[in-house]
Scaffold this motif. Structure first.
Motif, PDB file in Angstrom:
ATOM      1  N   ALA A   1      -8.288 -12.506  -3.523  1.00 23.06           N
ATOM      2  CA  ALA A   1      -7.607 -13.413  -4.457  1.00 23.06           C
ATOM      3  C   ALA A   1      -8.591 -13.960  -5.490  1.00 23.06           C
TER       4      ALA A   1
ATOM      5  N   LYS B   1      -8.313 -13.261  -9.574  1.00 24.06           N
ATOM      6  CA  LYS B   1      -8.153 -14.400 -10.478  1.00 24.06           C
ATOM      7  C   LYS B   1      -9.276 -14.451 -11.519  1.00 24.06           C
TER       8      LYS B   1
ATOM      9  N   LEU C   1      -1.828  -6.828  -4.987  1.00 20.13           N
ATOM     10  CA  LEU C   1      -2.351  -8.046  -5.602  1.00 20.13           C
ATOM     11  C   LEU C   1      -2.812  -7.800  -7.028  1.00 20.13           C
TER      12      LEU C   1
ATOM     13  N   SER D   1       0.060 -16.869  -1.116  1.00 24.04           N
ATOM     14  CA  SER D   1      -0.031 -17.423  -2.473  1.00 24.04           C
ATOM     15  C   SER D   1       1.210 -18.235  -2.827  1.00 24.04           C
ATOM     16  N   TRP D   2       1.009 -19.199  -3.682  1.00 27.20           N
ATOM     17  CA  TRP D   2       2.100 -20.065  -4.134  1.00 27.20           C
ATOM     18  C   TRP D   2       2.774 -19.446  -5.365  1.00 27.20           C
TER      19      TRP D   2
ATOM     20  N   GLU E   1       0.479 -17.240  -7.901  1.00 24.41           N
ATOM     21  CA  GLU E   1      -0.318 -16.205  -8.559  1.00 24.41           C
ATOM     22  C   GLU E   1      -0.911 -15.203  -7.582  1.00 24.41           C
TER      23      GLU E   1
ATOM     24  N   TRP F   1       2.175 -13.649  -1.701  1.00 26.66           N
ATOM     25  CA  TRP F   1       1.266 -12.556  -1.343  1.00 26.66           C
ATOM     26  C   TRP F   1       0.366 -12.946  -0.177  1.00 26.66           C
TER      27      TRP F   1
ATOM     28  N   PRO G   1      -2.164 -22.847  -0.089  1.00 26.83           N
ATOM     29  CA  PRO G   1      -1.950 -21.503  -0.648  1.00 26.83           C
ATOM     30  C   PRO G   1      -3.254 -20.890  -1.147  1.00 26.83           C
TER      31      PRO G   1
ATOM     32  N   ASP H   1      -3.930 -18.970  -3.666  1.00 27.45           N
ATOM     33  CA  ASP H   1      -4.202 -19.038  -5.105  1.00 27.45           C
ATOM     34  C   ASP H   1      -4.675 -20.431  -5.511  1.00 27.45           C
TER      35      ASP H   1
ATOM     36  N   SER I   1      -8.358 -20.386  -4.573  1.00 25.11           N
ATOM     37  CA  SER I   1      -9.149 -19.573  -5.514  1.00 25.11           C
ATOM     38  C   SER I   1      -9.359 -20.302  -6.833  1.00 25.11           C
TER      39      SER I   1
END
Length: 459
Positions: free
Chosen positions: A30, A34, A69, A180-181, A183, A188, A222, A224, A227
């Motif tokens: 992740a 990002k 992803l 992930s929430w 992104e 994911w 989450p 994301d 990250s």
């Protein structure tokens, strides 16, 4: 490059090369995605990779970047993989097992390091002395800590604290990292670690009772969100450098509380709405603080049904699997008991301070404000994400899965009716009070039915 104090986060990473350990793990993937998607000016990302299961580092890198992803990034920058450079190594070896050539390449090019490599086993053995001696000493060494995982984390942080004057480091502590929430895609997740394993077992109907505080904070974060905050923390550590060793907590508990009880109810709701294809029993998760009730439920709702289902598998000529699954499940869930039965309160002063330093655009691009999370929406995405990315089931098969669940509900209803009648018959034959009650209810019902024609005639 502009002066650090005037740079946005994306501008800060322009022209920089990054080194990441643990990039093939859940959080590491992740983080890589990002950085590449939201910091397009980044020069290179060097990732530490070890050969594994007969695959060399180039094959593992290819598998990593082929993950769903990276699909959004692929559409944005079809040639993004050119920036990801594997470095052969292993964190268990001296000097990370990196060759002199690769070490020189990293040292000469890298200006930001993210160390996210770690074991995901809570009960991993420590391997720095004879095994028998270590097994004897381990309980004494870890003391009140629940496992070797938390103990070794504490040791690593202590070493950083001792060397803080020589290292421009910052400590980042995420809580329980989940799907992930937003992104790059909601829900994911690509492994069974942490809450994902619990939810997958709940969805299959195999995990039905757990030790835990229904009202306790689960503190899921989450991936994301974590990250985004990691990337922002590294920026802050350079742009707003201080002499102190900062510790950032990436948690939800004190800012947007989510309890184990909410997880219990929402996982049931969304797995009933969107069942998995492999559902074996109707989802029915429960948390309890009672040891006795937990053990009773494990016996009657986990172990005995597992033996019955294995008997049916054997009779039908299939390989029995459910008892073995329950054994593994109980061990996995047991390692989480300490965390589901306790809760902690984490300071968020540094998180708040970091948010206040970011521009409105950065707060949007690298959003880690956990107050924005709507838990019902997140949990539905999480449950669907487990179905899509972990169990690898197509959402087009949902109608079939719902039909399977309805069939299980009908079977469950029939079995419950049969069991009720069987137990009741046994009681009225063996227990005088039950027989007296049955005769009273039966006589009362007969009198009502006899009066019904008269009532109908008079009306």
């Amino acid at each position: 490059m502009e002066m650090a104090g005037t740079q946005t986060i994306s501008e800060f990473y322009n022209g920089r090369s990054i080194f990441i350990t643990g990039a093939t793990g859940f959080m590491g993937k992740a983080l890589v995605e990002k950085l590449l998607r939201s910091c397009p000016g980044i020069k290179n990302i060097y990732i530490l990779v070890r050969p594994k299961r007969g695959k060399d580092v180039s094959q593992r890198l290819e598998e990593l970047l082929a993950s769903k992803l990276f699909e959004k990034l692929q559409r944005q920058d079809p040639d993004f993989s050119r920036k990801v450079i594997p470095v052969t190594g292993d964190i268990l070896h001296e000097n990370l097992g990196v060759s002199q050539k690769d070490e020189d390449m990293v040292v000469n090019n890298v200006s930001v390091v993210f160390h996210s490599a770690a074991t995901v086993k809570f009960d991993e053995e420590m391997k720095w002395m004879d095994g028998d001696v270590l097994n004897t000493l381990t309980p004494k060494m870890i003391g009140d800590r629940p496992n070797t995982y938390t103990y070794t984390k504490a040791i690593a942080e202590y070493l950083l604290y001792q060397n803080k004057e020589n290292l421009p480091v910052v400590i980042f502590r995420p809580s329980i990292v989940g799907a992930s929430w937003n992104e790059p895609v909601p829900g994911w997740v690509d492994n069974y670690n942490g809450p994902t394993g619990l939810l997958a077992a709940i969805g299959n109907g195999l995990l039905r009772i757990m030790k835990g505080n229904f009202y306790g904070t689960s503190d899921v974060i989450p991936v994301d969100i974590a990250s985004n905050m990691m990337i922002s923390v590294a920026w802050d550590n350079v742009v707003h450098k201080t002499e102190e060793l900062k510790v950032f907590h990436c948690t939800t508990g004190q800012l947007n509380k989510f309890t184990w009880g909410q997880m219990e109810r929402m996982s049931y709701e969304y797995f009933m709405k969107n069942p998995v294809n492999t559902v074996a029993r109707i989802p029915n998760p429960r948390f309890t603080k009672s040891y006795v009730w937990h053990e009773v439920c494990v016996l009657f709702d986990h172990i005995l049904p597992a033996y019955l289902m294995d008997l049916m598998m054997w009779v039908s000529g299939k390989r029995p699997i459910f008892v073995r699954i329950q054994d593994k499940l109980r061990k996995a869930v047991g390692s989480l008991d300490y965390f589901t039965q306790n809760e902690w309160f984490f300071a968020h002063k540094n998180l708040d301070s970091l948010l206040s330093k970011m521009t409105p655009e950065d707060r949007k691009t690298f959003n880690f404000d956990v107050k924005c999370i709507h838990w019902p929406t997140y949990m539905e995405s999480y449950c669907l994400g487990i179905k899509r990315f972990v169990l690898r089931e197509e959402l087009t098969e949902l109608s079939k899965a719902r039909q399977t669940l309805k069939r299980l509900q009908r079977i469950n209803f029939a079995v419950n009716v049969f069991l009720f009648i069987a137990v009741w018959r046994l009681m009225i034959n063996r227990v005088a009070v039950a027989r007296t009650l049955w005769n009273f209810l039966l006589g009362w019902a007969i009198r009502i039915f006899k009066r019904m024609p008269k009532v109908a005639k008079s009306s």
